[in-house]
Design a protein around this motif. Sequence first.
Motif, mmCIF file in Angstrom:
data_model
loop_
_atom_site.group_PDB
_atom_site.id
_atom_site.type_symbol
_atom_site.label_atom_id
_atom_site.label_comp_id
_atom_site.label_asym_id
_atom_site.label_seq_id
_atom_site.Cartn_x
_atom_site.Cartn_y
_atom_site.Cartn_z
ATOM 1 N N VAL A 168 0.856 -1.184 0.000
ATOM 2 C CA VAL A 168 0.000 0.000 0.000
ATOM 3 C C VAL A 168 0.891 1.231 0.000
ATOM 4 O O VAL A 168 1.623 1.480 0.958
ATOM 5 C CB VAL A 168 -0.937 0.040 1.226
ATOM 6 N N PHE A 169 0.844 1.993 -1.100
ATOM 7 C CA PHE A 169 1.533 3.276 -1.175
ATOM 8 C C PHE A 169 0.513 4.369 -0.878
ATOM 9 O O PHE A 169 -0.559 4.406 -1.498
ATOM 10 C CB PHE A 169 2.141 3.488 -2.561
ATOM 11 N N GLY A 170 0.857 5.259 0.062
ATOM 12 C CA GLY A 170 -0.095 6.260 0.534
ATOM 13 C C GLY A 170 -0.661 7.158 -0.543
ATOM 14 O O GLY A 170 -1.766 7.676 -0.403
ATOM 15 N N GLN A 171 0.074 7.378 -1.637
ATOM 16 C CA GLN A 171 -0.405 8.301 -2.664
ATOM 17 C C GLN A 171 -0.627 7.614 -4.014
ATOM 18 O O GLN A 171 -0.703 8.264 -5.043
ATOM 19 C CB GLN A 171 0.590 9.459 -2.815
ATOM 20 N N ARG A 172 -0.686 6.280 -4.018
ATOM 21 C CA ARG A 172 -0.975 5.546 -5.250
ATOM 22 C C ARG A 172 -2.081 4.528 -4.969
ATOM 23 O O ARG A 172 -2.217 4.060 -3.854
ATOM 24 C CB ARG A 172 0.280 4.828 -5.766
ATOM 25 N N SER A 173 -2.825 4.189 -6.006
ATOM 26 C CA SER A 173 -3.959 3.288 -5.819
ATOM 27 C C SER A 173 -3.840 2.062 -6.712
ATOM 28 O O SER A 173 -3.365 2.145 -7.843
ATOM 29 C CB SER A 173 -5.267 4.017 -6.127
ATOM 30 N N GLN A 174 -4.282 0.917 -6.180
ATOM 31 C CA GLN A 174 -4.383 -0.289 -7.005
ATOM 32 C C GLN A 174 -5.840 -0.568 -7.365
ATOM 33 O O GLN A 174 -6.136 -1.523 -8.079
ATOM 34 C CB GLN A 174 -3.806 -1.479 -6.249
ATOM 35 N N LEU A 175 -6.752 0.271 -6.877
ATOM 36 C CA LEU A 175 -8.168 0.101 -7.173
ATOM 37 C C LEU A 175 -8.557 0.996 -8.350
ATOM 38 O O LEU A 175 -7.895 1.977 -8.648
ATOM 39 C CB LEU A 175 -9.018 0.447 -5.948
ATOM 40 N N TRP A 176 -9.662 0.654 -9.005
ATOM 41 C CA TRP A 176 -10.091 1.380 -10.192
ATOM 42 C C TRP A 176 -10.938 2.583 -9.788
ATOM 43 O O TRP A 176 -11.869 2.471 -8.997
ATOM 44 C CB TRP A 176 -10.831 0.435 -11.134
ATOM 45 N N TRP A 177 -10.632 3.727 -10.370
ATOM 46 C CA TRP A 177 -11.135 5.028 -9.943
ATOM 47 C C TRP A 177 -12.648 5.179 -10.092
ATOM 48 O O TRP A 177 -13.325 5.710 -9.206
ATOM 49 C CB TRP A 177 -10.428 6.109 -10.762
ATOM 50 N N ASP A 178 -13.196 4.710 -11.187
ATOM 51 C CA ASP A 178 -14.592 5.018 -11.534
ATOM 52 C C ASP A 178 -15.573 3.887 -11.271
ATOM 53 O O ASP A 178 -16.751 4.016 -11.630
ATOM 54 C CB ASP A 178 -14.686 5.426 -13.011
ATOM 55 N N VAL A 179 -15.126 2.781 -10.717
ATOM 56 C CA VAL A 179 -16.044 1.665 -10.493
ATOM 57 C C VAL A 179 -16.251 1.459 -8.995
ATOM 58 O O VAL A 179 -15.402 1.852 -8.177
ATOM 59 C CB VAL A 179 -15.513 0.360 -11.136
ATOM 60 N N PRO A 180 -17.368 0.871 -8.592
ATOM 61 C CA PRO A 180 -17.579 0.559 -7.174
ATOM 62 C C PRO A 180 -16.427 -0.303 -6.630
ATOM 63 O O PRO A 180 -15.915 -1.173 -7.337
ATOM 64 C CB PRO A 180 -18.900 -0.223 -7.173
ATOM 65 N N ILE A 181 -16.060 -0.058 -5.392
ATOM 66 C CA ILE A 181 -14.887 -0.763 -4.860
ATOM 67 C C ILE A 181 -15.092 -2.272 -4.807
ATOM 68 O O ILE A 181 -14.130 -3.033 -4.921
ATOM 69 C CB ILE A 181 -14.477 -0.221 -3.467
ATOM 70 N N VAL A 182 -16.337 -2.733 -4.684
ATOM 71 C CA VAL A 182 -16.581 -4.174 -4.671
ATOM 72 C C VAL A 182 -16.192 -4.803 -6.011
ATOM 73 O O VAL A 182 -15.743 -5.954 -6.060
ATOM 74 C CB VAL A 182 -18.054 -4.487 -4.301
#
Length: 324
Positions: free
Chosen positions: A99-113
Amino acid sequence: MVDLSYIEVENLRKTFTVRKKREKGKLLREKEIVEALKGISFTVEKGELVGYIGPNGAGKSTTVKILSGILNPESGRAEVGGRVPWKDRKEYVKHIGVVFGQRSQLWWDVPIVDSFSLLKDIYKIPENDYENRLKELTEALQLEKLMRTPLRLLSLGQKMRAELCGSLLHRPELLFLDEPTIGLDAVSKLALRDFLKWENKEHGTTIMLTTHDMEDIAALCSRVMVLGHGQKLFDGKLPELLERFDTVRTVAVKYDTDDPKLELPEGVEINKQDGEIRITYSPAEIPTANMLALLQNAGSIREMTLQSENIDYLIAAMYKEMDL
């Protein structure tokens, strides 16, 4: 037969080539070799929660990227659970979370589920294991009501909880956290710390935490490694670090009167601004109890805050002592 530690790092070195700003009258920019890591060595046992701290440019993120398989070192040895991160990366990443505090591995525009479901397929998590782990994590991280919300609509604290959930779905043995609480409010920080302690205790997850927040270190880590100029400067318990280098304290005081009768020893730094008096002193020269007594004798105190200096000050003190 010698028992190896879970993480074994020996004489790790990494350099980068940086192009300087082009000087006036020159056609090409000059190159500079920057040594990010200068032969660091350490071991981490399985289940440890270790703080990895230091100023910007010390080599913390470079170490994490090497140990997560993103970068290759120039020389040295590193093994995690018997695997070489940059050589066995495809197999290796199944056993770690990052987990990088300022980077994401999740997709920005879709529900997190939906992001979690995609991560399930990427890591090939069996359906039953996925459902059980997702339920466990969403309850622990209080994400149940946010599962249908796109990542872009979440607050910073909610995003970080979602990132942690995504990184832990596949039950990694090792979790790297790089500045996970940066920008979070006090409530979010406390919730995050409680979860990390729970995950470490409940599942024995080994955690390496890099941060500038001393409260994160104090709340979570029994062991601290300090990096500076690509070298390991300290490896031990936090109280030992504080006892050796936490040599300056700051106390902020507001009195009921505008003219308190302060009588303080020489060498104490005093700054007055907007009715607040900030006093910087050395506990070794003036014990904190004595300082508080002097402040109380000066008049009726309306508000007072006592704090130690931050990690950057501690590192500066280490630099000075070690002539770096």
